[in-house]
Motif scaffolding. Sequence first.
Motif, PDB file in Angstrom:
ATOM      1  N   SER A  79       2.566  11.730  10.532  1.00 34.90           N
ATOM      2  CA  SER A  79       1.515  11.188  11.406  1.00 34.90           C
ATOM      3  C   SER A  79       0.752   9.882  10.776  1.00 34.90           C
ATOM      4  N   ARG A  80       0.224   9.047  11.703  1.00 33.30           N
ATOM      5  CA  ARG A  80      -0.558   8.061  11.255  1.00 33.30           C
ATOM      6  C   ARG A  80      -1.679   8.468  10.292  1.00 33.30           C
ATOM      7  N   GLU A  81      -2.347   9.488  10.599  1.00 36.95           N
ATOM      8  CA  GLU A  81      -3.472  10.037   9.750  1.00 36.95           C
ATOM      9  C   GLU A  81      -3.081  10.377   8.254  1.00 36.95           C
ATOM     10  N   TRP A  82      -1.701  10.998   8.355  1.00 39.82           N
ATOM     11  CA  TRP A  82      -1.230  11.245   6.944  1.00 39.82           C
ATOM     12  C   TRP A  82      -0.913  10.151   6.219  1.00 39.82           C
ATOM     13  N   LEU A  83      -0.293   9.155   6.826  1.00 43.99           N
ATOM     14  CA  LEU A  83       0.129   7.814   6.200  1.00 43.99           C
ATOM     15  C   LEU A  83      -1.165   7.351   5.668  1.00 43.99           C
ATOM     16  N   ASP A  84      -2.376   7.429   6.520  1.00 48.92           N
ATOM     17  CA  ASP A  84      -3.579   6.652   6.093  1.00 48.92           C
ATOM     18  C   ASP A  84      -4.169   7.247   4.779  1.00 48.92           C
ATOM     19  N   LEU A  85      -4.029   8.607   4.983  1.00 50.76           N
ATOM     20  CA  LEU A  85      -4.541   9.537   3.706  1.00 50.76           C
ATOM     21  C   LEU A  85      -3.774   8.956   2.266  1.00 50.76           C
ATOM     22  N   CYS A  86      -2.591   8.786   2.647  1.00 47.20           N
ATOM     23  CA  CYS A  86      -1.708   8.523   1.378  1.00 47.20           C
ATOM     24  C   CYS A  86      -2.365   6.820   1.030  1.00 47.20           C
ATOM     25  N   ARG A  87      -2.302   6.193   2.150  1.00 45.23           N
ATOM     26  CA  ARG A  87      -2.580   4.881   1.617  1.00 45.23           C
ATOM     27  C   ARG A  87      -4.352   4.767   0.836  1.00 45.23           C
ATOM     28  N   PHE A  88      -5.091   5.566   1.463  1.00 45.72           N
ATOM     29  CA  PHE A  88      -6.183   5.735   0.837  1.00 45.72           C
ATOM     30  C   PHE A  88      -6.209   5.836  -0.807  1.00 45.72           C
ATOM     31  N   ALA A  89      -5.403   7.203  -0.812  1.00 47.43           N
ATOM     32  CA  ALA A  89      -5.309   7.703  -2.260  1.00 47.43           C
ATOM     33  C   ALA A  89      -4.652   6.432  -3.085  1.00 47.43           C
ATOM     34  N   ALA A  90      -3.746   5.657  -2.522  1.00 47.17           N
ATOM     35  CA  ALA A  90      -3.065   4.671  -3.247  1.00 47.17           C
ATOM     36  C   ALA A  90      -3.874   3.581  -3.755  1.00 47.17           C
ATOM     37  N   ASP A  91      -4.705   3.183  -2.672  1.00 47.50           N
ATOM     38  CA  ASP A  91      -5.553   2.182  -2.929  1.00 47.50           C
ATOM     39  C   ASP A  91      -6.715   2.334  -3.875  1.00 47.50           C
ATOM     40  N   TYR A  92      -7.368   3.958  -3.741  1.00 48.64           N
ATOM     41  CA  TYR A  92      -8.468   4.280  -4.684  1.00 48.64           C
ATOM     42  C   TYR A  92      -7.703   4.525  -6.088  1.00 48.64           C
ATOM     43  N   GLY A  98       4.203   4.103  -1.921  1.00 52.42           N
ATOM     44  CA  GLY A  98       5.505   5.028  -2.203  1.00 52.42           C
ATOM     45  C   GLY A  98       5.378   6.139  -3.229  1.00 52.42           C
ATOM     46  N   GLU A  99       4.668   5.614  -4.374  1.00 53.09           N
ATOM     47  CA  GLU A  99       4.279   6.511  -5.247  1.00 53.09           C
ATOM     48  C   GLU A  99       3.387   7.606  -5.067  1.00 53.09           C
ATOM     49  N   VAL A 100       2.603   7.594  -3.998  1.00 58.74           N
ATOM     50  CA  VAL A 100       1.771   8.779  -3.686  1.00 58.74           C
ATOM     51  C   VAL A 100       2.599   9.474  -2.374  1.00 58.74           C
ATOM     52  N   ALA A 101       3.101   8.745  -1.651  1.00 50.79           N
ATOM     53  CA  ALA A 101       3.435   9.624  -0.379  1.00 50.79           C
ATOM     54  C   ALA A 101       4.849  10.196  -0.601  1.00 50.79           C
ATOM     55  N   ILE A 102       5.600   9.760  -1.433  1.00 48.26           N
ATOM     56  CA  ILE A 102       7.260  10.358  -1.630  1.00 48.26           C
ATOM     57  C   ILE A 102       7.273  11.676  -2.223  1.00 48.26           C
TER      58      ILE A 102
END
Length: 721
Positions: A79-92, A98-102
């Motif tokens: 989902s969009r929300e899941w990708l946003d969660l990964c994006r937040f973690a990646a930024d923070y 990709g290193e967060v999500a995969i």
Amino acid sequence: MEHCILKIALDSPLDSLFDYQWKLQDETVPLPRPGQLAIVPFGRREVVGIIVAVSDHSDLPAEKLREALAVHVQVPPLSREWLDLCRFAADYYHRPLGEVAIPGLPKNLRTTKTTALDKALAKLARPADVALPRLRKAARARGRNAAITTPVESPAQAEAAVEVAEPAALASPVFWSATPNLNAAQEQAVASIAETMGFTPYLLFGVTGSGKTEVYLQAAARIFAQAHSEGPPAQVLILVPEINLTPQWLANVQARFPHLTIALLHSGLAEGERLTHWLAAHYGRAQIVLGTRLAILASLPNLKLIVVDEEHDPSYKQQEGLRYSARDLAVWRAHQLGIPVVLGSATPSLESWQHVQSGRYKKLELRERAVPDAVLPKVRMIDMERDRPTGGMTSSLIKAVRLRLECGEQSLLFLNRRGYAPVMACEACGWISNCAHCSAFMVLHKLDRKLRCHHCSNEMRIPRNCPTCGNIDLQPIGRGTQRVEESLQQLFPAARIQRIDADSTRLKGSAQAAFDAVHRGEVDILIGTQMVAKGHDFQNLTLVGVLNPDTALFSQDYRAAERLFAQLMQVAGRAGRRAQKEDGNPSEVWIQTRYPQHPLYAALRAHDYERFADVQLQDRVQAGLPPFIYQALMRAEARELQTALEFLEAARSSMDLPPEVILHDPIPMAMTRVANVERAQLLIESTSRVALQAYLTAWLPVLREIKPRIKWSLEVDPQDI
DNA sequence: AGCACGCCGACT
DNA sequence: GTCGGCGTGCTC
């Protein structure tokens, strides 16, 4: 348009998305969608990535683009929300998306072969009455540590749930078995959580045995019931600190919700199981997802409540790779979804406690023990200056253990040091068992007849005589759990003694077997490291002895006291879980110390976390430490310490500092050398989280250009400095 | 991170 | 003469 461009996140340290071409086919083949997995050529290999966006142009010249090979249409998009969660973690945490999500995806989803995936999908689609006995059997064989899915759907619904992205509604109402009565405080906590509208972080503060689990489960039950009248079945995520706690939790949750599908997510699952459980969560079929920190990155389309049990526990912080805090991500995720998150602890982290003080978190307090007549164990100090220990145990403690043995009650001895002895030494010439590759001692493991370094794989046979002077009288110095076990066997030859630590539980399933033996009453004396301190509900345990906690009192690490207090409260909580027997002894905690008057122990004796926390927070304000300041830590490593220090020095002067950010001097790490690599660190601090983040974002590209290139990493919110 | 290319030491 | 050590360069 013949082609479209897929922007894909790949598990690579390169901080960008990668563009691929995708040939558009006829109308019957749908366009790839964001959140779908794709197989692409990358360099000389083929890898799986996540489609983040579908576009009609790329900034790269066309000749550089390659074609994506396939899109995983079997799996509904993330989902969009899941990708946003990964994006937040990646930024923070300043890592590529990709290193967060995969890496969070099951391995079987990340391979270019789909056989395992097809198998798992078939399993999920299979009628419940076929799949279930096999899972049950496997679970029983593994001491209930395995997959238990209990679908309520008819075969047809199970099929439907697998084929479409949106989960099918449950035909039957949500059941839960009869529940124990709640006391007023529990009732109020459950009501607050269940009636939450929108995002609210709760700190559920209550001593061991105050019934926190009951609050989580009943809040979950009410949320399931509410959701049932409104739409798709709700999902609840429960995080626990240790894999070892999942069987006990699973049993509790299953007993309460026998009709619900429960998924487990932790690193102890076999890859096939991991995939099945992950998919069950992803399809929204698993309504309860129980797991360790990695479960915070699970795909949960209908998440309505997050529980983080023992939220203070250091294991919520990943200590390698992406160094995320599952607890912090849980709060972010709840905020994103506008749902309640419950952080539970008897000894909250000072971060969370401070959030309560500032009003950011809402405190729910359980003051009484939930089991009627269960009383808090009595905490006593044994002054080791007066009562000198032999074999690590003072005469008072030995006497106390003997008393419990005679009463048929269990004792737990806690020593946070595994092995036989932490060092071996020659008294004649002063030789000590240093590791050749690390700045650490080789630990004596008597049973294996080895000296072993706990930081690298270095092992050697126990030398017969001193390697430097030939003296045959080498002595073990200090003691670990193995040595205490040996002393106990001599002291209590008839007692059944069980040691539980990382060494005794190396084999899969052996930890569970050991805990089961304790629960069945087949153990009289339990000796263990922090593995035994956490969460286990030992009904017949009435004595806890803490052998050697003092080292943490004077540690350089400003968090040591906080950790020690939490650990001692927690291990103390193992005693007296059930109501005290009328003729029995009161549960007791004996702490051997050379500083019986220390304020930390005074607070412990009074079971007074609040006093302890308030004093600690005052100290932290004055000293300018977290949670009143925000930190990041840069680590660098090289063959030569000088190289690492020079790199950090170059990093420090590579960019102008904003006024709110402070860079400290580069220093060697506390453990300078590990496996022949020298390590150094540079601490970055700011009173403003925003300023710190902005600085890191600007700084990182500069750091990547520093030469010579050496291995370095950045950690946000470091726990160990 | 992988994975390959590329240039210098001890072995079938 | 080759196998293989790890330096550095690239990945849409």
